[in-house]
Write a protein that holds these residues in place. Structure first.
Motif, PDB file in Angstrom:
ATOM      1  N   ARG A 177      -2.668   2.024  -2.385  1.00  0.00           N
ATOM      2  CA  ARG A 177      -1.468   1.981  -3.067  1.00  0.00           C
ATOM      3  C   ARG A 177      -2.464   2.392  -4.090  1.00  0.00           C
ATOM      4  NH1 ARG A 177       4.898   0.464  -2.362  1.00  0.00           N
ATOM      5  NH2 ARG A 177       5.001   1.174  -4.554  1.00  0.00           N
ATOM      6  N   ASN A 183       9.308   1.953  -5.543  1.00  0.00           N
ATOM      7  CA  ASN A 183       9.697   1.458  -4.660  1.00  0.00           C
ATOM      8  C   ASN A 183      10.877   2.592  -4.068  1.00  0.00           C
ATOM      9  OD1 ASN A 183       9.245   0.775  -1.714  1.00  0.00           O
ATOM     10  ND2 ASN A 183      10.652  -1.038  -2.718  1.00  0.00           N
ATOM     11  N   SER A 184      10.778   3.545  -4.988  1.00  0.00           N
ATOM     12  CA  SER A 184      12.426   3.871  -4.914  1.00  0.00           C
ATOM     13  C   SER A 184      12.137   5.003  -3.140  1.00  0.00           C
ATOM     14  CB  SER A 184      12.200   5.190  -6.286  1.00  0.00           C
ATOM     15  OG  SER A 184      11.389   6.622  -5.708  1.00  0.00           O
ATOM     16  N   PRO A 185      12.985   5.347  -3.136  1.00  0.00           N
ATOM     17  CA  PRO A 185      12.998   5.917  -1.190  1.00  0.00           C
ATOM     18  C   PRO A 185      12.200   7.662  -2.240  1.00  0.00           C
ATOM     19  CG  PRO A 185      15.219   5.650  -1.672  1.00  0.00           C
ATOM     20  CD  PRO A 185      14.838   4.995  -3.005  1.00  0.00           C
ATOM     21  N   ARG A 188       8.737   6.448  -1.431  1.00  0.00           N
ATOM     22  CA  ARG A 188       7.963   6.209  -0.431  1.00  0.00           C
ATOM     23  C   ARG A 188       7.433   7.120   0.497  1.00  0.00           C
ATOM     24  NH1 ARG A 188      12.591   1.815  -0.488  1.00  0.00           N
ATOM     25  NH2 ARG A 188      13.756   3.399   0.190  1.00  0.00           N
ATOM     26  N   LYS A 189       8.653   8.235   0.263  1.00  0.00           N
ATOM     27  CA  LYS A 189       8.370   9.211   1.075  1.00  0.00           C
ATOM     28  C   LYS A 189       6.789   9.824   1.259  1.00  0.00           C
ATOM     29  CE  LYS A 189      11.027  13.243   2.331  1.00  0.00           C
ATOM     30  NZ  LYS A 189      11.638  14.450   2.508  1.00  0.00           N
ATOM     31  N   LEU A 191       3.967   8.305  -0.057  1.00  0.00           N
ATOM     32  CA  LEU A 191       3.359   7.805  -0.031  1.00  0.00           C
ATOM     33  C   LEU A 191       2.810   7.322   1.733  1.00  0.00           C
ATOM     34  CD1 LEU A 191       3.748   5.013  -2.159  1.00  0.00           C
ATOM     35  CD2 LEU A 191       2.784   6.474  -2.047  1.00  0.00           C
ATOM     36  N   GLU A 192       4.017   7.606   2.743  1.00  0.00           N
ATOM     37  CA  GLU A 192       4.287   8.513   3.773  1.00  0.00           C
ATOM     38  C   GLU A 192       3.483   9.320   4.522  1.00  0.00           C
ATOM     39  OE1 GLU A 192       4.057   7.252   7.574  1.00  0.00           O
ATOM     40  OE2 GLU A 192       5.269   5.925   6.148  1.00  0.00           O
ATOM     41  N   LYS A 195      -0.162   8.690   3.445  1.00  0.00           N
ATOM     42  CA  LYS A 195      -0.912   8.043   4.329  1.00  0.00           C
ATOM     43  C   LYS A 195      -0.917   8.374   5.798  1.00  0.00           C
ATOM     44  CE  LYS A 195      -0.099   3.776   6.987  1.00  0.00           C
ATOM     45  NZ  LYS A 195       1.643   2.619   7.543  1.00  0.00           N
TER      46      LYS A 195
END
Length: 208
Positions: A177, A183-185, A188-189, A191-192, A195
């Protein structure tokens, strides 16, 4: 029909039992005369044909209560010869009156029985040949179906292996990262998604 010439009869007809066993179907008649195209293979008739292979028309008044004599009368025949294999009636030969109007002798009947035996063997061989051809065609069809199914299985196995390889690569990839905090939803979406896209060389992300 060769028996017509040898026995010197006015006409001869050849009937074969159909696959259902319900009727005897006319196959050939020597002089092209109008004759019954089908004969119902009723149980009482076939039982008598099995019991005795050669039947001659009784002189004088015909008996309506006799299935055989009734058939001889309907066909206007003087003799009927049955074709049987292992007790199964395959067909019959009907003969008209002799040209000289004489009756059939014991020698005539013996000849006709011998001829019917040869004919029966030929019919049985032809039936076996047809059954073998049908079995070969069925085997060929099933073999082609099996080959097609094997090809489909191979394609599916290849696709599954590729998918598993991709998933393994994604799961084993360490995603850094860096300086991204949070670390909010929503983060995270994102970052996913990053990835998953990290393994691709594409420079454009299309969403739909």
């Amino acid at each position: 029909l060769s028996c017509r010439d040898v026995l010197r009869v006015t006409w001869a007809a050849f009937y074969l039992r159909d696959r259902t066993g319900a009727v005897f179907q006319l196959v050939n008649v020597s002089d092209g005369r109008q004759i019954e195209l089908q004969i119902a293979a009723r149980p009482e008739l076939t039982a008598l044909l099995k019991e005795e292979t050669t039947w001659q028309r009784e002189q004088g008044r015909w008996r309506e209560d006799s299935p055989i004599q009734n058939l001889l009368h309907v066909l206007k025949a003087d003799l009927i010869q049955t074709l049987t294999v292992e007790g199964d009636v395959l067909g019959l030969v009907a003969l008209g009156p002799r040209i000289d109007q004489s009756t059939f002798s014991a020698e005539d009947v013996t000849f006709l029985q011998a001829l019917s035996h040869v004919t029966t063997v030929a019919l049985q061989a032809a039936r076996i040949h047809q059954n073998l051809n049908a079995l070969n065609e069925e085997l060929q069809t099933k073999t082609e179906q099996l080959t097609s199914q094997q090809r489909q299985i191979t394609v599916l196995q290849t696709e599954l292996a590729q998918q598993q390889s991709i998933e393994a690569a994604v799961s084993s990839e360490v995603f850094h990262r860096g300086a991204i905090k949070g670390n909010s939803p929503a983060l995270r979406k994102i970052l996913e998604m990053a990835k998953k896209a990290a393994l691709s060389d594409a420079t454009i992300l299309i969403r739909g």
